[in-house]
Design a protein around this motif. Structure first.
Motif, PDB file in Angstrom:
ATOM      1  N   GLU A  26      36.490  44.694  55.479  1.00 12.47           N
ATOM      2  CA  GLU A  26      35.126  44.478  55.005  1.00 12.47           C
ATOM      3  C   GLU A  26      34.104  44.927  56.043  1.00 12.47           C
ATOM      4  O   GLU A  26      33.058  45.454  55.690  1.00 12.47           O
ATOM      5  CB  GLU A  26      34.899  43.012  54.670  1.00 12.47           C
ATOM      6  CG  GLU A  26      35.587  42.558  53.401  1.00 12.47           C
ATOM      7  CD  GLU A  26      35.292  41.103  53.104  1.00 12.47           C
ATOM      8  OE1 GLU A  26      34.286  40.572  53.613  1.00 12.47           O
ATOM      9  OE2 GLU A  26      36.068  40.490  52.353  1.00 12.47           O
ATOM     10  N   ILE A  27      34.425  44.710  57.316  1.00  9.06           N
ATOM     11  CA  ILE A  27      33.506  45.110  58.387  1.00  9.06           C
ATOM     12  C   ILE A  27      33.365  46.629  58.404  1.00  9.06           C
ATOM     13  O   ILE A  27      32.267  47.155  58.585  1.00  9.06           O
ATOM     14  CB  ILE A  27      34.007  44.577  59.744  1.00  9.06           C
ATOM     15  CG1 ILE A  27      33.933  43.047  59.754  1.00  9.06           C
ATOM     16  CG2 ILE A  27      33.174  45.152  60.886  1.00  9.06           C
ATOM     17  CD1 ILE A  27      34.531  42.412  60.968  1.00  9.06           C
ATOM     18  N   TYR A  47      33.654  48.733  55.844  1.00  3.75           N
ATOM     19  CA  TYR A  47      32.805  49.138  54.726  1.00  3.75           C
ATOM     20  C   TYR A  47      31.342  48.811  54.996  1.00  3.75           C
ATOM     21  O   TYR A  47      30.447  49.587  54.660  1.00  3.75           O
ATOM     22  CB  TYR A  47      33.255  48.479  53.423  1.00  3.75           C
ATOM     23  CG  TYR A  47      34.568  49.012  52.903  1.00  3.75           C
ATOM     24  CD1 TYR A  47      34.800  50.376  52.826  1.00  3.75           C
ATOM     25  CD2 TYR A  47      35.562  48.155  52.490  1.00  3.75           C
ATOM     26  CE1 TYR A  47      35.990  50.874  52.347  1.00  3.75           C
ATOM     27  CE2 TYR A  47      36.772  48.639  52.009  1.00  3.75           C
ATOM     28  CZ  TYR A  47      36.981  50.001  51.942  1.00  3.75           C
ATOM     29  OH  TYR A  47      38.164  50.483  51.473  1.00  3.75           O
ATOM     30  N   THR A  48      31.088  47.676  55.600  1.00  4.46           N
ATOM     31  CA  THR A  48      29.726  47.296  55.929  1.00  4.46           C
ATOM     32  C   THR A  48      29.118  48.268  56.927  1.00  4.46           C
ATOM     33  O   THR A  48      27.971  48.703  56.767  1.00  4.46           O
ATOM     34  CB  THR A  48      29.700  45.863  56.507  1.00  4.46           C
ATOM     35  OG1 THR A  48      30.330  44.978  55.581  1.00  4.46           O
ATOM     36  CG2 THR A  48      28.272  45.418  56.767  1.00  4.46           C
ATOM     37  N   VAL A  49      29.875  48.623  57.948  1.00  8.55           N
ATOM     38  CA  VAL A  49      29.386  49.572  58.953  1.00  8.55           C
ATOM     39  C   VAL A  49      29.119  50.937  58.319  1.00  8.55           C
ATOM     40  O   VAL A  49      28.103  51.578  58.598  1.00  8.55           O
ATOM     41  CB  VAL A  49      30.386  49.685  60.128  1.00  8.55           C
ATOM     42  CG1 VAL A  49      30.038  50.839  61.037  1.00  8.55           C
ATOM     43  CG2 VAL A  49      30.442  48.385  60.915  1.00  8.55           C
ATOM     44  N   ILE A  72      28.352  51.585  55.150  1.00 11.95           N
ATOM     45  CA  ILE A  72      27.179  51.489  54.275  1.00 11.95           C
ATOM     46  C   ILE A  72      25.893  51.429  55.093  1.00 11.95           C
ATOM     47  O   ILE A  72      24.914  52.111  54.777  1.00 11.95           O
ATOM     48  CB  ILE A  72      27.302  50.276  53.330  1.00 11.95           C
ATOM     49  CG1 ILE A  72      28.407  50.536  52.306  1.00 11.95           C
ATOM     50  CG2 ILE A  72      25.977  49.981  52.631  1.00 11.95           C
ATOM     51  CD1 ILE A  72      28.750  49.343  51.459  1.00 11.95           C
ATOM     52  N   VAL A  73      25.878  50.630  56.151  1.00 11.29           N
ATOM     53  CA  VAL A  73      24.689  50.528  56.993  1.00 11.29           C
ATOM     54  C   VAL A  73      24.399  51.868  57.663  1.00 11.29           C
ATOM     55  O   VAL A  73      23.245  52.311  57.731  1.00 11.29           O
ATOM     56  CB  VAL A  73      24.861  49.399  58.036  1.00 11.29           C
ATOM     57  CG1 VAL A  73      23.777  49.453  59.092  1.00 11.29           C
ATOM     58  CG2 VAL A  73      24.862  48.042  57.348  1.00 11.29           C
ATOM     59  N   THR A  74      25.433  52.553  58.132  1.00 12.00           N
ATOM     60  CA  THR A  74      25.254  53.861  58.753  1.00 12.00           C
ATOM     61  C   THR A  74      24.698  54.866  57.753  1.00 12.00           C
ATOM     62  O   THR A  74      23.804  55.654  58.082  1.00 12.00           O
ATOM     63  CB  THR A  74      26.593  54.370  59.328  1.00 12.00           C
ATOM     64  OG1 THR A  74      27.112  53.397  60.235  1.00 12.00           O
ATOM     65  CG2 THR A  74      26.415  55.690  60.031  1.00 12.00           C
TER      66      THR A  74
END
Length: 111
Positions: free
Chosen positions: A2-3, A5-7, A9-11
């Motif tokens: 999950e981390i 995917y979050t990174v 998306i934020v990038t």
């Protein structure tokens, strides 16, 4: 996971924002330079029509990919699908769906 995917998306969001910011900043600097040099501004109508062309091209691309998905799903249902065929169908329909609006819009601009 999950981390990760979050990174990602934020990038992606940061990259899109920075691309928009720097293009906006460059256009603004060019506009200020034109004003300082006394060059007349280009028609705002042309810029808006170019923006609408982007949406037309995007709409054609989405419709073309939808048709490709439809063809692929029909071939899968009929069990006529090979391994490399879906990618070829997607690429072919993507290319056709980008050529059609290009031809239409260039013909429209010539008139």
């Amino acid at each position: 996971m999950e981390i990760f995917y979050t990174v990602v998306i934020v990038t992606l969001i940061i990259c899109v924002f920075l691309a928009w910011y720097f293009t906006h900043k460059a256009k603004h600097q060019e506009k200020m330079l034109r004003i300082e040099m006394g060059i007349l501004e280009p028609d705002q109508a042309k810029e808006k029509s170019n923006f609408s062309h982007v949406w037309i091209k995007l709409a054609f691309l989405i419709v073309g990919q939808g048709v490709a998905f439809l063809i692929i799903s029909m071939l899968v249902a009929l069990k006529w699908m090979n391994d490399g065929l879906p990618i070829a169908i997607m690429a072919l329909m993507g290319g056709v769906s980008m050529l059609v609006p290009h031809k239409i819009l260039t013909k429209k601009q010539k008139n």
